[in-house]
Design an enzyme around this catalytic site. Structure first.
Site, mmCIF file in Angstrom:
data_model
loop_
_atom_site.group_PDB
_atom_site.id
_atom_site.type_symbol
_atom_site.label_atom_id
_atom_site.label_comp_id
_atom_site.label_asym_id
_atom_site.label_seq_id
_atom_site.Cartn_x
_atom_site.Cartn_y
_atom_site.Cartn_z
ATOM 1 C CB ALA A 294 -2.426 -4.670 -5.814
ATOM 2 C CB THR B 94 5.503 -6.820 -2.502
ATOM 3 O OG1 THR B 94 5.895 -7.632 -1.405
ATOM 4 C CG2 THR B 94 5.119 -7.755 -3.648
ATOM 5 C CG ASP B 95 9.652 -7.825 0.959
ATOM 6 O OD1 ASP B 95 8.440 -8.107 0.825
ATOM 7 O OD2 ASP B 95 10.211 -7.788 2.073
ATOM 8 C CD GLU B 96 4.636 -10.819 0.654
ATOM 9 O OE1 GLU B 96 4.011 -11.824 0.294
ATOM 10 O OE2 GLU B 96 4.224 -10.031 1.521
ATOM 11 C CE1 TYR C 14 0.175 -8.718 -3.193
ATOM 12 C CE2 TYR C 14 1.916 -9.617 -1.794
ATOM 13 C CZ TYR C 14 1.291 -8.529 -2.388
ATOM 14 O OH TYR C 14 1.780 -7.257 -2.170
ATOM 15 C CB SER D 265 -0.543 -11.786 -9.118
ATOM 16 O OG SER D 265 -0.589 -11.195 -7.833
ATOM 17 C CE LYS D 266 2.356 -5.724 -6.222
ATOM 18 N NZ LYS D 266 1.580 -4.484 -6.516
ATOM 19 C CG ASN E 41 4.305 -0.576 3.964
ATOM 20 O OD1 ASN E 41 4.040 0.521 3.523
ATOM 21 N ND2 ASN E 41 5.336 -1.272 3.535
ATOM 22 C CE LYS F 253 -2.530 -7.542 3.569
ATOM 23 N NZ LYS F 253 -2.590 -6.246 2.963
HETATM 24 P P1 NAD Z 1 -4.783 -2.524 0.262
HETATM 25 O O1 NAD Z 1 -5.348 -3.868 0.010
HETATM 26 O O2 NAD Z 1 -4.933 -1.890 1.603
HETATM 27 O O3 NAD Z 1 -5.365 -1.478 -0.787
HETATM 28 C C1 NAD Z 1 -5.538 -1.779 -2.145
HETATM 29 C C2 NAD Z 1 -6.428 -0.699 -2.760
HETATM 30 O O4 NAD Z 1 -6.574 -1.000 -4.157
HETATM 31 C C3 NAD Z 1 -7.836 -0.645 -2.160
HETATM 32 O O5 NAD Z 1 -8.213 0.696 -1.928
HETATM 33 C C4 NAD Z 1 -8.706 -1.278 -3.240
HETATM 34 O O6 NAD Z 1 -10.041 -0.781 -3.252
HETATM 35 C C5 NAD Z 1 -7.947 -0.899 -4.496
HETATM 36 N N1 NAD Z 1 -8.222 -1.838 -5.599
HETATM 37 C C6 NAD Z 1 -8.165 -3.209 -5.540
HETATM 38 N N2 NAD Z 1 -8.527 -3.724 -6.727
HETATM 39 C C7 NAD Z 1 -8.794 -2.671 -7.544
HETATM 40 C C8 NAD Z 1 -9.207 -2.567 -8.898
HETATM 41 N N3 NAD Z 1 -9.457 -3.647 -9.636
HETATM 42 N N4 NAD Z 1 -9.380 -1.335 -9.443
HETATM 43 C C9 NAD Z 1 -9.151 -0.223 -8.691
HETATM 44 N N5 NAD Z 1 -8.776 -0.262 -7.388
HETATM 45 C C10 NAD Z 1 -8.594 -1.474 -6.826
HETATM 46 O O7 NAD Z 1 -3.241 -2.651 -0.147
HETATM 47 P P2 NAD Z 1 -1.946 -1.936 0.460
HETATM 48 O O8 NAD Z 1 -1.429 -2.732 1.579
HETATM 49 O O9 NAD Z 1 -2.219 -0.496 0.639
HETATM 50 O O10 NAD Z 1 -0.941 -2.139 -0.775
HETATM 51 C C11 NAD Z 1 -0.877 -1.176 -1.825
HETATM 52 C C12 NAD Z 1 0.180 -1.621 -2.827
HETATM 53 O O11 NAD Z 1 1.449 -1.745 -2.179
HETATM 54 C C13 NAD Z 1 -0.103 -2.974 -3.460
HETATM 55 O O12 NAD Z 1 0.262 -2.908 -4.816
HETATM 56 C C14 NAD Z 1 0.792 -3.934 -2.698
HETATM 57 O O13 NAD Z 1 1.166 -5.027 -3.506
HETATM 58 C C15 NAD Z 1 1.973 -3.037 -2.393
HETATM 59 N N6 NAD Z 1 2.738 -3.388 -1.177
HETATM 60 C C16 NAD Z 1 2.100 -3.573 0.024
HETATM 61 C C17 NAD Z 1 2.846 -3.866 1.162
HETATM 62 C C18 NAD Z 1 2.181 -4.035 2.518
HETATM 63 O O14 NAD Z 1 2.858 -4.405 3.480
HETATM 64 N N7 NAD Z 1 0.903 -3.745 2.666
HETATM 65 C C19 NAD Z 1 4.236 -3.977 1.089
HETATM 66 C C20 NAD Z 1 4.853 -3.782 -0.162
HETATM 67 C C21 NAD Z 1 4.100 -3.480 -1.280
HETATM 68 P P1 TYD Z 2 0.786 -10.701 6.774
HETATM 69 O O1 TYD Z 2 0.491 -9.500 7.599
HETATM 70 O O2 TYD Z 2 -0.332 -11.437 6.118
HETATM 71 O O3 TYD Z 2 1.875 -10.249 5.689
HETATM 72 P P2 TYD Z 2 2.744 -11.137 4.631
HETATM 73 O O4 TYD Z 2 2.204 -12.504 4.571
HETATM 74 O O5 TYD Z 2 2.509 -10.394 3.353
HETATM 75 O O6 TYD Z 2 4.151 -11.072 5.130
HETATM 76 O O7 TYD Z 2 1.581 -11.762 7.673
HETATM 77 C C1 TYD Z 2 2.782 -11.399 8.328
HETATM 78 C C2 TYD Z 2 3.312 -12.643 9.020
HETATM 79 O O8 TYD Z 2 2.406 -13.015 10.063
HETATM 80 C C3 TYD Z 2 3.417 -13.841 8.108
HETATM 81 O O9 TYD Z 2 4.560 -14.617 8.475
HETATM 82 C C4 TYD Z 2 2.142 -14.632 8.404
HETATM 83 C C5 TYD Z 2 1.907 -14.342 9.881
HETATM 84 N N1 TYD Z 2 0.475 -14.339 10.299
HETATM 85 C C6 TYD Z 2 0.068 -15.126 11.391
HETATM 86 O O10 TYD Z 2 0.884 -15.815 12.050
HETATM 87 N N2 TYD Z 2 -1.251 -15.107 11.745
HETATM 88 C C7 TYD Z 2 -2.175 -14.373 11.061
HETATM 89 O O11 TYD Z 2 -3.383 -14.436 11.416
HETATM 90 C C8 TYD Z 2 -1.743 -13.566 9.958
HETATM 91 C C9 TYD Z 2 -2.724 -12.733 9.170
HETATM 92 C C10 TYD Z 2 -0.401 -13.574 9.609
#
Ligand code: NAD
Ligand code: TYD
Length: 349
Positions: free
Chosen positions: A85, A132-134, A157, A160-161, A187, A196
């Site tokens: 994603a 995601t919880d979002e 975002y 779309s999810k 995470n 992030k």
């Molecule tokens: P990330 O952005 O670190 O990794 C996404 C991966 O998907 C990358 O390796 C990228 O190359 C690949 N990718 C993107 N577009 C692609 C495409 N068109 N075809 C094939 N591969 C593609 O994301 P993440 O943080 O590891 O999140 C992974 C999943 O978990 C996502 O679906 C996200 O919505 C979900 N999620 C993330 C969090 C979080 O806190 N990071 C929390 C809940 C759910």
């Molecule tokens: P983020 O890690 O982007 O995750 P999400 O928006 O998916 O929760 O952001 C976590 C929280 O931190 C969110 O409330 C936005 C805030 N944030 C900042 O204050 N400064 C920053 O530069 C970023 C990237 C996030």
């Protein structure tokens, strides 16, 4: 029966931890990691397992409809764990269409390919969609997201999810495709791309750069160590019920500003700085548009039905995460060179 497990997005942050867990734990199964390697995908994350016999990397884009169908025909995957994603809210505000393309249309391509390959016999098949919880939108000061909370996404975002979750469920109801969805909170941990909050701020503290806090910093997130998410995914795939949703959370709510002060405290201690020295880097900046006030998960269903709970406390997880970034400065240098600089300047100008 040995499984042929397709993990999409396995070179990303969460995906790489899931791939490693499955490759190591299930030596009789074959793990196929399909990833197009966007800026967020990095095969360096999987160096330690790349030569294992039960692992294959496939460089492909989930938006390439025909190629995805051919891969299903060729490898006959029976299990899909779909993580690929576009995952960053700020990027979705700047470029929403690419989120629709990958998160909605890419998911559709996988659903169609799975359906075509499996429709004669759905037994022992599973499409596990990672969400995601979002999608639930924002909470006020109180309350928790449960599996029955209505979807109310606020960012491109999360919209779309949410859309992809609806299509997965619709394919289950309409065509009988066996599916599970899990919705997880924020995470953190090793290998997270420094766009992030936590890895961005670790990198900036180490480089003595300002720490851009959006708005007043009083936004709340529920943080989970990435390996605990990977363990939950394994448990849900094996023991979860078809057509069910599971919420995964850390029982761990933090206001951003309090989390940032804890992060600063731990880093300053590890680097023998004067306590609180890095607090002077905190800079309040313009708020994110549509910024969700609070996310917090009620994870009692996965806890009571499957026996899952986080294995590390936030203090331990954060400390391990900082140690990983301190020990992997080359990883950080490589991912922050080139296009990252342009992203950073555009986002924080
Ligand atoms: P990330 O952005 O670190 O990794 C996404 C991966 O998907 C990358 O390796 C990228 O190359 C690949 N990718 C993107 N577009 C692609 C495409 N068109 N075809 C094939 N591969 C593609 O994301 P993440 O943080 O590891 O999140 C992974 C999943 O978990 C996502 O679906 C996200 O919505 C979900 N999620 C993330 C969090 C979080 O806190 N990071 C929390 C809940 C759910
Ligand atoms: P983020 O890690 O982007 O995750 P999400 O928006 O998916 O929760 O952001 C976590 C929280 O931190 C969110 O409330 C936005 C805030 N944030 C900042 O204050 N400064 C920053 O530069 C970023 C990237 C996030």
């Amino acid at each position: 029966m040995a499984r042929k497990i397709l993990i999409t997005g396995g070179a990303g942050f969460i995906g790489s931890h899931v791939v490693r867990l499955f490759v190591k734990k299930y030596s009789n199964d074959h793990i196929y990691n399909l990833d197009t390697l966007t800026y967020a995908g990095n095969l360096e994350n999987l160096k330690d397992i790349e030569n294992e016999n039960n692992y294959t990397f496939i460089k492909e884009d989930i938006n390439h409809t025909d190629n995805i169908s051919e891969l299903f025909n060729k490898y006959k995957f029976d299990t899909v764990i779909h993580l690929a994603a576009e995952s960053h809210v700020d990027r979705s505000i700047a470029d929403p269409i690419s989120f629709v393309r990958t998160n909605v249309m890419g998911t559709m391509n996988l659903l169609n390919a799975a359906l075509e390959t499996w429709r004669e016999d759905f037994s022992d098949k599973m499409f596990y969609h990672i969400s995601t919880d979002e999608v639930y939108g924002t909470l006020g000061e109180t309350g928790l997201f449960t599996e029955t909370t209505s979807y109310d996404p606020n960012s491109p975002y999360s919209a779309s999810k949410a859309s992809s979750d609806h299509f997965v469920r619709a394919y289950g109801e309409t065509y009988g495709l066996p599916f599970i969805i899990s919705n997880c909170s924020n995470n953190y941990g090793p290998n997270q791309f420094p766009e992030k909050l936590i890895p961005l701020f670790i990198n900036n503290i180490l480089n003595k750069k300002s720490l851009p806090v959006y708005g007043d910093g009083n936004y709340t997130r529920d943080w989970l160590y990435v390996i605990d998410h990977a363990l939950a995914i394994d448990l849900i795939l094996n023991d979860g019920k078809v057509k069910e949703t599971y919420n995964i959370g850390g029982f761990n709510e933090w206001k951003n500003i309090d989390l940032i002060k804890l992060l600063i405290k731990q880093i300053d201690e590890k680097l023998n700085h004067t306590p609180g020295e890095s607090e002077k880097l905190i800079t309040y900046v313009k708020d994110r548009p549509g910024h969700d006030l609070r996310y917090a998960i009620d994870a009692s269903k996965i806890n009571s039905e499957l026996g899952w709970k986080p294995t590390v406390t936030f203090e331990e997880g954060l400390s391990k995460t900082i140690d990983w970034y301190l020990n992997n400065k080359e990883w950080m240098n490589r991912v922050t060179s080139g296009a990252y600089q342009e992203y950073y300047e555009e986002q924080y100008k």
